[in-house]
Design a protein around this motif. Sequence first.
Motif, PDB file in Angstrom:
ATOM      1  N   GLU A 179      66.933 -23.850  45.794  1.00 54.29           N
ATOM      2  CA  GLU A 179      67.629 -22.957  46.615  1.00 54.29           C
ATOM      3  C   GLU A 179      67.873 -22.079  44.721  1.00 54.29           C
ATOM      4  O   GLU A 179      68.602 -21.394  44.951  1.00 54.29           O
ATOM      5  CB  GLU A 179      68.384 -23.376  47.028  1.00 54.29           C
ATOM      6  N   GLN A 180      67.287 -22.664  43.513  1.00 56.16           N
ATOM      7  CA  GLN A 180      67.738 -21.614  42.405  1.00 56.16           C
ATOM      8  C   GLN A 180      65.886 -22.018  41.839  1.00 56.16           C
ATOM      9  O   GLN A 180      65.389 -22.521  41.822  1.00 56.16           O
ATOM     10  CB  GLN A 180      67.951 -23.091  41.679  1.00 56.16           C
ATOM     11  N   PRO A 181      65.648 -20.189  41.579  1.00 54.00           N
ATOM     12  CA  PRO A 181      64.904 -20.073  40.797  1.00 54.00           C
ATOM     13  C   PRO A 181      64.309 -21.157  39.612  1.00 54.00           C
ATOM     14  O   PRO A 181      65.772 -21.039  39.004  1.00 54.00           O
ATOM     15  CB  PRO A 181      64.270 -18.711  40.195  1.00 54.00           C
ATOM     16  N   ARG A 182      63.196 -21.760  38.681  1.00 52.43           N
ATOM     17  CA  ARG A 182      62.663 -21.253  39.442  1.00 52.43           C
ATOM     18  C   ARG A 182      61.360 -21.766  40.801  1.00 52.43           C
ATOM     19  O   ARG A 182      61.628 -22.869  40.852  1.00 52.43           O
ATOM     20  CB  ARG A 182      61.587 -21.827  38.076  1.00 52.43           C
ATOM     21  N   LEU A 183      60.499 -21.627  41.639  1.00 47.75           N
ATOM     22  CA  LEU A 183      59.960 -21.941  42.562  1.00 47.75           C
ATOM     23  C   LEU A 183      58.724 -23.018  41.920  1.00 47.75           C
ATOM     24  O   LEU A 183      58.538 -22.798  40.598  1.00 47.75           O
ATOM     25  CB  LEU A 183      58.779 -20.931  43.407  1.00 47.75           C
ATOM     26  N   PRO A 184      58.529 -24.118  42.174  1.00 45.87           N
ATOM     27  CA  PRO A 184      57.703 -25.365  41.672  1.00 45.87           C
ATOM     28  C   PRO A 184      56.229 -25.125  42.091  1.00 45.87           C
ATOM     29  O   PRO A 184      55.394 -25.369  42.945  1.00 45.87           O
ATOM     30  CB  PRO A 184      58.254 -26.417  42.321  1.00 45.87           C
ATOM     31  N   PHE A 185      56.016 -23.900  41.851  1.00 45.26           N
ATOM     32  CA  PHE A 185      54.465 -23.337  42.159  1.00 45.26           C
ATOM     33  C   PHE A 185      53.527 -22.995  40.729  1.00 45.26           C
ATOM     34  O   PHE A 185      54.883 -21.523  40.309  1.00 45.26           O
ATOM     35  CB  PHE A 185      54.017 -22.854  43.060  1.00 45.26           C
ATOM     36  N   ALA A 186      52.391 -22.540  40.917  1.00 44.23           N
ATOM     37  CA  ALA A 186      51.640 -21.943  40.090  1.00 44.23           C
ATOM     38  C   ALA A 186      51.398 -20.329  40.245  1.00 44.23           C
ATOM     39  O   ALA A 186      52.258 -19.509  41.444  1.00 44.23           O
ATOM     40  CB  ALA A 186      49.552 -22.148  39.479  1.00 44.23           C
ATOM     41  N   ASP A 187      51.615 -19.274  38.955  1.00 41.37           N
ATOM     42  CA  ASP A 187      51.241 -18.295  39.333  1.00 41.37           C
ATOM     43  C   ASP A 187      50.170 -17.808  40.118  1.00 41.37           C
ATOM     44  O   ASP A 187      49.068 -18.341  40.130  1.00 41.37           O
ATOM     45  CB  ASP A 187      50.954 -17.414  38.051  1.00 41.37           C
ATOM     46  N   ALA A 188      50.184 -16.830  41.188  1.00 36.47           N
ATOM     47  CA  ALA A 188      49.112 -16.557  41.941  1.00 36.47           C
ATOM     48  C   ALA A 188      48.714 -17.447  42.521  1.00 36.47           C
ATOM     49  O   ALA A 188      47.483 -17.399  43.224  1.00 36.47           O
ATOM     50  CB  ALA A 188      47.770 -15.984  41.194  1.00 36.47           C
ATOM     51  N   ALA A 189      50.079 -18.520  43.200  1.00 36.14           N
ATOM     52  CA  ALA A 189      49.231 -19.439  44.320  1.00 36.14           C
ATOM     53  C   ALA A 189      48.939 -18.702  45.059  1.00 36.14           C
ATOM     54  O   ALA A 189      48.358 -19.680  46.315  1.00 36.14           O
ATOM     55  CB  ALA A 189      49.317 -20.595  43.670  1.00 36.14           C
ATOM     56  N   PHE A 190      49.237 -17.948  45.859  1.00 33.11           N
ATOM     57  CA  PHE A 190      49.506 -17.653  47.275  1.00 33.11           C
ATOM     58  C   PHE A 190      48.874 -16.425  47.754  1.00 33.11           C
ATOM     59  O   PHE A 190      50.062 -15.320  47.247  1.00 33.11           O
ATOM     60  CB  PHE A 190      50.793 -17.656  48.246  1.00 33.11           C
ATOM     61  N   ASP A 191      48.559 -15.721  48.691  1.00 34.15           N
ATOM     62  CA  ASP A 191      48.399 -15.157  49.608  1.00 34.15           C
ATOM     63  C   ASP A 191      49.663 -14.316  50.893  1.00 34.15           C
ATOM     64  O   ASP A 191      48.913 -13.336  50.492  1.00 34.15           O
ATOM     65  CB  ASP A 191      46.670 -14.760  49.943  1.00 34.15           C
ATOM     66  N   LEU A 192      49.702 -14.960  50.751  1.00 34.16           N
ATOM     67  CA  LEU A 192      51.527 -14.935  51.678  1.00 34.16           C
ATOM     68  C   LEU A 192      52.172 -15.883  51.167  1.00 34.16           C
ATOM     69  O   LEU A 192      52.643 -16.677  51.455  1.00 34.16           O
ATOM     70  CB  LEU A 192      50.958 -14.494  53.607  1.00 34.16           C
ATOM     71  N   VAL A 193      53.600 -14.978  51.324  1.00 30.65           N
ATOM     72  CA  VAL A 193      55.292 -15.578  51.140  1.00 30.65           C
ATOM     73  C   VAL A 193      55.574 -14.828  52.301  1.00 30.65           C
ATOM     74  O   VAL A 193      55.409 -14.016  52.114  1.00 30.65           O
ATOM     75  CB  VAL A 193      55.145 -15.304  49.517  1.00 30.65           C
ATOM     76  N   THR A 194      56.137 -15.846  53.113  1.00 26.75           N
ATOM     77  CA  THR A 194      57.278 -15.823  54.113  1.00 26.75           C
ATOM     78  C   THR A 194      58.432 -16.289  54.095  1.00 26.75           C
ATOM     79  O   THR A 194      58.964 -17.821  53.501  1.00 26.75           O
ATOM     80  CB  THR A 194      56.897 -16.135  55.672  1.00 26.75           C
ATOM     81  N   SER A 195      59.692 -15.459  54.608  1.00 27.50           N
ATOM     82  CA  SER A 195      61.222 -16.308  54.424  1.00 27.50           C
ATOM     83  C   SER A 195      61.862 -15.683  55.483  1.00 27.50           C
ATOM     84  O   SER A 195      61.748 -14.855  55.717  1.00 27.50           O
ATOM     85  CB  SER A 195      61.825 -16.434  52.963  1.00 27.50           C
ATOM     86  N   ARG A 196      62.691 -16.367  56.376  1.00 29.53           N
ATOM     87  CA  ARG A 196      63.645 -16.209  57.264  1.00 29.53           C
ATOM     88  C   ARG A 196      64.679 -16.435  57.194  1.00 29.53           C
ATOM     89  O   ARG A 196      65.191 -17.541  56.957  1.00 29.53           O
ATOM     90  CB  ARG A 196      62.830 -16.686  59.316  1.00 29.53           C
ATOM     91  N   HIS A 197      65.798 -15.375  57.525  1.00 27.04           N
ATOM     92  CA  HIS A 197      66.781 -15.169  57.131  1.00 27.04           C
ATOM     93  C   HIS A 197      67.260 -16.499  55.503  1.00 27.04           C
ATOM     94  O   HIS A 197      67.989 -17.035  55.671  1.00 27.04           O
ATOM     95  CB  HIS A 197      67.973 -16.055  57.927  1.00 27.04           C
ATOM     96  N   PRO A 198      66.999 -15.952  54.295  1.00 26.23           N
ATOM     97  CA  PRO A 198      66.641 -16.585  53.202  1.00 26.23           C
ATOM     98  C   PRO A 198      68.212 -16.550  52.884  1.00 26.23           C
ATOM     99  O   PRO A 198      68.552 -15.491  52.837  1.00 26.23           O
ATOM    100  CB  PRO A 198      66.280 -16.258  52.198  1.00 26.23           C
ATOM    101  N   VAL A 199      68.742 -17.489  52.287  1.00 25.14           N
ATOM    102  CA  VAL A 199      70.260 -16.681  51.554  1.00 25.14           C
ATOM    103  C   VAL A 199      69.784 -16.063  50.712  1.00 25.14           C
ATOM    104  O   VAL A 199      70.670 -15.436  50.219  1.00 25.14           O
ATOM    105  CB  VAL A 199      70.667 -18.327  51.082  1.00 25.14           C
ATOM    106  N   ALA A 200      69.047 -16.278  49.912  1.00 21.46           N
ATOM    107  CA  ALA A 200      68.675 -14.524  48.659  1.00 21.46           C
ATOM    108  C   ALA A 200      67.621 -15.321  48.738  1.00 21.46           C
ATOM    109  O   ALA A 200      66.172 -15.831  48.764  1.00 21.46           O
ATOM    110  CB  ALA A 200      69.085 -15.573  47.508  1.00 21.46           C
TER     111      ALA A 200
END
Length: 254
Positions: free
Chosen positions: A102-123
């Motif tokens: 729950e801290q940046p950085r996300l462990p994924f490559a640049d431009a890896a996803f065409d959709l990012v989602t979240s429901r009720h994220p803490v941040a």
Amino acid sequence: MRRTYDDLVREAGSVSVDGWDFSWLDGRATEERPSWGYSRLLGERMAKARAALDIQTGGGEILAGLPSLPPVTVATESWPPNLRLAASRLRPRGAWVVADDEQPRLPFADAAFDLVTSRHPVATWWAEIARVLAPGGSYFSQQVGPWSVAELTEYFLGPYEGGHREPSLARAEAEAAGLEVVDLRSERLRMEFRDIGAVIYFLRKVIWIVPGFSVERFAGRLRALHERIEADGPFVAHSARFLIEARKPDGPAA
């Protein structure tokens, strides 16, 4: 037979609060749902995506309930009990579940996803979301708005500053990260707590409503609220929700 205060406290204190399934509250508490229907809209977007990332997935309840998932679906979660639940629900659907802190950085490559989602994220880590989105991709999220369930917070803790989750602030942060906000809606929704057990369960599960909550710490306030509900009916509060969809601009033509 009407249950006593002690019975309600004992029951609510012993039930598991892992995951984000609130079915234990059926018949004991109610909450209006936002008019836009997040799960339905999410399902429509997931059906069209090729690679999707769901951030802070909880126990994976929302993704697991969708009719279809993209060929590449990844979910992140930090809390170990939720990780286990999410894995049990999502791995049979072909999704990957990744432990995150729950801290940046996300462990994924640049431009890896065409959709990012979240429901009720803490941040919401707007810069990181923009980084992992492919050009033309979108972030789609239902979030907790300002002063959500403030009536319950203030009953236990007194007046507090709760206006930091304003939709306008989310818009500004998304745009600062280089995203274009294409949809932003907000609503306040009625909640009713019909017995003190429902209050205790809710505060054990949604820990940021009353930070540091325990039955022992707030014994006097809990008993007074129990007597109030018994005499006057449900305790009424209001949740705040907003829907935001932000698109990453297309890259330059090749």
